[in-house]
Design a protein around this motif. Sequence first.
Motif, PDB file in Angstrom:
ATOM      1  N   THR A 525       0.829  -1.200   0.000  1.00 44.74           N
ATOM      2  CA  THR A 525       0.000   0.000   0.000  1.00 44.74           C
ATOM      3  C   THR A 525       0.863   1.250   0.000  1.00 44.74           C
ATOM      4  OG1 THR A 525      -1.834   1.125   1.133  1.00 44.74           O
ATOM      5  CG2 THR A 525      -0.168   0.087   2.528  1.00 44.74           C
ATOM      6  N   GLN A 526       0.221   2.361  -0.236  1.00 41.70           N
ATOM      7  CA  GLN A 526       0.833   3.680  -0.063  1.00 41.70           C
ATOM      8  C   GLN A 526       0.035   4.462   0.974  1.00 41.70           C
ATOM      9  OE1 GLN A 526       0.217   2.525  -3.437  1.00 41.70           O
ATOM     10  NE2 GLN A 526       2.309   1.751  -3.226  1.00 41.70           N
ATOM     11  N   MET A 527       0.723   5.371   1.639  1.00 40.55           N
ATOM     12  CA  MET A 527       0.038   6.400   2.403  1.00 40.55           C
ATOM     13  C   MET A 527       0.103   7.668   1.569  1.00 40.55           C
ATOM     14  SD  MET A 527       0.941   5.657   6.425  1.00 40.55           S
ATOM     15  CE  MET A 527       2.726   5.602   6.340  1.00 40.55           C
ATOM     16  N   GLY A 532      -3.172  13.268  -3.366  1.00 40.23           N
ATOM     17  CA  GLY A 532      -2.989  11.965  -3.997  1.00 40.23           C
ATOM     18  C   GLY A 532      -1.535  11.613  -4.201  1.00 40.23           C
ATOM     19  N   GLY A 533      -0.620  12.478  -3.711  1.00 40.46           N
ATOM     20  CA  GLY A 533       0.811  12.186  -3.783  1.00 40.46           C
ATOM     21  C   GLY A 533       1.200  11.133  -2.766  1.00 40.46           C
ATOM     22  N   ILE A 534       2.315  10.484  -2.999  1.00 40.99           N
ATOM     23  CA  ILE A 534       2.727   9.330  -2.192  1.00 40.99           C
ATOM     24  C   ILE A 534       3.653   9.787  -1.065  1.00 40.99           C
ATOM     25  CG2 ILE A 534       3.919   7.108  -2.251  1.00 40.99           C
ATOM     26  CD1 ILE A 534       3.091   7.045  -5.297  1.00 40.99           C
ATOM     27  N   TYR A 679       9.523  -2.137 -10.632  1.00 39.79           N
ATOM     28  CA  TYR A 679       9.072  -1.815  -9.280  1.00 39.79           C
ATOM     29  C   TYR A 679       9.565  -0.411  -8.920  1.00 39.79           C
ATOM     30  CZ  TYR A 679       7.767  -6.717  -8.319  1.00 39.79           C
ATOM     31  OH  TYR A 679       7.180  -7.961  -8.325  1.00 39.79           O
ATOM     32  N   ARG A 680       8.714   0.353  -8.254  1.00 40.43           N
ATOM     33  CA  ARG A 680       9.010   1.745  -7.916  1.00 40.43           C
ATOM     34  C   ARG A 680       9.882   1.854  -6.664  1.00 40.43           C
ATOM     35  NH1 ARG A 680       6.123   0.687 -12.376  1.00 40.43           N
ATOM     36  NH2 ARG A 680       4.437   2.152 -12.830  1.00 40.43           N
ATOM     37  N   HIS A 681      10.628   2.965  -6.599  1.00 37.60           N
ATOM     38  CA  HIS A 681      11.460   3.234  -5.430  1.00 37.60           C
ATOM     39  C   HIS A 681      11.117   4.619  -4.897  1.00 37.60           C
ATOM     40  CE1 HIS A 681      15.131   4.555  -3.259  1.00 37.60           C
ATOM     41  NE2 HIS A 681      15.187   3.290  -2.890  1.00 37.60           N
ATOM     42  N   PHE A 682      10.782   4.677  -3.596  1.00 37.32           N
ATOM     43  CA  PHE A 682      10.411   5.962  -3.010  1.00 37.32           C
ATOM     44  C   PHE A 682      11.619   6.900  -2.988  1.00 37.32           C
ATOM     45  CE2 PHE A 682       9.663   9.200   0.106  1.00 37.32           C
ATOM     46  CZ  PHE A 682       8.348   9.547  -0.145  1.00 37.32           C
ATOM     47  N   HIS A 691       1.377  11.634  -8.232  1.00 36.94           N
ATOM     48  CA  HIS A 691       0.050  11.078  -7.973  1.00 36.94           C
ATOM     49  C   HIS A 691       0.106   9.561  -8.085  1.00 36.94           C
ATOM     50  CE1 HIS A 691      -4.246  10.309  -8.199  1.00 36.94           C
ATOM     51  NE2 HIS A 691      -4.455  11.545  -7.771  1.00 36.94           N
ATOM     52  N   VAL A 692      -0.547   8.900  -7.168  1.00 40.36           N
ATOM     53  CA  VAL A 692      -0.467   7.442  -7.100  1.00 40.36           C
ATOM     54  C   VAL A 692      -0.961   6.774  -8.395  1.00 40.36           C
ATOM     55  CG1 VAL A 692      -2.732   7.188  -5.977  1.00 40.36           C
ATOM     56  CG2 VAL A 692      -0.959   5.446  -5.611  1.00 40.36           C
ATOM     57  N   LEU A 693      -1.934   7.352  -9.063  1.00 42.29           N
ATOM     58  CA  LEU A 693      -2.432   6.763 -10.314  1.00 42.29           C
ATOM     59  C   LEU A 693      -1.448   6.995 -11.451  1.00 42.29           C
ATOM     60  CD1 LEU A 693      -6.265   7.585 -10.236  1.00 42.29           C
ATOM     61  CD2 LEU A 693      -5.038   5.608  -9.291  1.00 42.29           C
TER      62      LEU A 693
END
Length: 815
Positions: A525-527, A532-534, A679-682, A691-693
């Motif tokens: 999940t994301q917070m 809508g930003g991560i 895969y994404r990296h914060f 934005h998460v979308l």
Amino acid sequence: MSKAIPSKARVVIVGGGVSGCSVAYHLTKLGWTDVVLLERKQLTSGTTWHAAGLIGQLRASQNMTRLAKYSADLYVKLEAETGIATGMRQNGSITVALTDERKEEIYRQASLARAFNVDVREITPVEVKEMYPHLNVSDVKAAVHLPLDGQCDPANIAMALAKGARQNGATIIEGVKVTAVHKKDGRVTGVTCEQNGETYTIETDNIVNAAGMWGRELGRMSGVTVPLHACEHFYIVTEAVPGLKQLPVLRVPDECAYYKEDAGKMLLGAFEPVAKPWGMEGIREDFCFDQLPEDFDHFAPILEKAVNRMPMLETAGIHTFFNGPESFTPDDRYYLGEAPEVKGYWVAAGYNSIGIVSSGGAGMALAQWMNDGEPPFDLWEVDIRRAQPFQKNRTYLKERVSETLGLLYADHFPYRQMATSRGVRRTPLHEHLKARGAVFGEVAGWERANWFAREGQEPEYRYSWKRQNWFENQCEEHLAVRNGVGFFDMTSFGKIRVEGRDVLPFLQRLCANQIDVEPGRIVYTQMLNARGGIESDLTATRLSETAFLLIVPGATLQRDLAWLRKHLQDEFVVITDVTAAESVLCIMGPKARDLLQKVSPNDFSNAAHPFGTAREIEIGMGLARAHRVTYVGELGWELYVSSDQAAHVFETVESAGADVGLKLCGIHTLDSCRIEKAYRHFGHDITDEDHVLEAGLGFAVKTGKGEFIGREAVLRKQEKGLKRRLVQFWLTDPEPLLFHNEAIVRDGKIVGTITSGNYGHYLGGAIGLGYVPCEGENEASMLASKYEIEIAGVRVRAEASLRPMHDPKAERVRF
């Protein structure tokens, strides 16, 4: 006569250098009238007054460049607004390269400048000589010119900002020392200060620590971590040179030097490789516009090269030899934002010798952050929440800043590791891995195995912009993960236990995915923030009805803890950092199941242990909690093992692994595998501005579960459509390398930058991720374009995909 100290204020800013004055100026521009700035001695008397005043617009990221460009624009306008001359001249800058490696670096920077819309051009040594006739260019290999860079008068910039703040209602008082910051229930309530021997208290909800090299000690009074330390910084100013006219600022990083013409004199400054930390015993009480003792022996190597580079220096007399202190941080990036330890405690300090060019934009960004309750755009690069509590240790800081000053002009090679202040945080497997050839990197103080040297191979980095000495090692590790089984020590993961009666509604409100799952289930999940930003990228494992374990990157642990605590309302929830309690041993690859079945009597079949679940297992003579998840895109398990049993479990796995080809793997391989799987990296691919979308993570968002932070922004984006999308790129030429920040070219036009890159050894070429504008477009039209990646001025053909190029259906992860 001293100014009266008010009894109340909306904010108290501590420090009257350019940073504090900028924050005051920008808060008043936003309508904050109850602003008080307190300066212990006189405005600019710490570092600002002796800064060189270089204005270089190009920084290492788009938002840092955005802030630097804002500063330059502001300083041009300030004189008309305040009547104080700022000395701002956009006379341009030139950076020259004396080596092929530096040429690659500055050409990459030029590509980045074009992507950030900064005016730039590569110029020849002949052109350099035309623009800078005094320069010896005999060994110059390349150069880059930024015509809108420049220089200014730092003290007058600060004075103009202070005057602007006063004109808009701020109160600025000199000769006032803050002696205490008061807090109650975890937030600021006031400050105590001294003026002319009298003590006063100002009631306030906000304090800004803009105290420069005093910032660490000011923070310590309140239990706030502000890791910075002063270093000596040297420059000389010549006597007037006949006929010397206005010149661009010149940087010769291969000789650790910069040059600035000012009023017919030449200033030569240095960022020497090994700096001199200063103020280990504290800064004396009467320090004000002070210089430090001269040290010609220390500066002599710089001057010797400078005389060869600019022969006129041999006959120009030295008017001033200056040595003054400036504050530096462990990673060469300044601090901005609200401290995680105390609400209402804000920081703007630690500028690493780029305080003048940074402070205009930093003051604007912090003022907006304070006003709106969230940063105006992604500022993770300088966010105070990246600081680790142990980093305020003075021995650590003294060693580290002796290196970080010099790194400003060192070659900024990819994967470059710090050499000082190492070994502070080690996992229980550290010595085991070291004995097996591990070459370590450091993140948040953690020593992590980045790659493994072969028998007889030197276990050290040999840096380059091309393939470094560990490239083939990484290839072997990468293919072992894809074809066999690899082992990673990921103990550095941040581990947060969240538990209590109200834990479920609390996490449901913060997380975008459905958290109400049965115990033993793992949720990716994301917070999100309200846009809508991560804010955080994590997995949440439900341990019981009232307890969850959140796994976050080690580098973001303090940020994630602060985000959770910030949003805790009147709920019965306890948040605990349990990072040191467990080690994490990752077994990843098609043969992971075969290996685990050799060392454990438990059932690892899909039926008994499906993807996304956690089970307690026996392993060797110990116990572990096995999480079936992956960050490399293969079948695998993360084993969470009590730290006291970690070495035993490692030895058990290693001894059984020989039969199935187990290979020890490092962080570089983890990174190359995850980019190959998209895969994404914060902090790179996803930030609080993304934005998460648009990041392609809509599958982890469940708007139907009810309210959560960011839900409305997700629904709006679903209705209006995406403006950009995160795309995966593969270079068709197998030779070039991607790191990050290379320019994305679509149909001949630069449209973005690579957010993260590595070499995809399974796919046979460099792989990168990056955002591409897509408003009003469908997938087919996006992919129909011609894509190239610009690397150091050369454009390389790239294939683009919106789905992972490796295992797009995730069949390998779930078999």
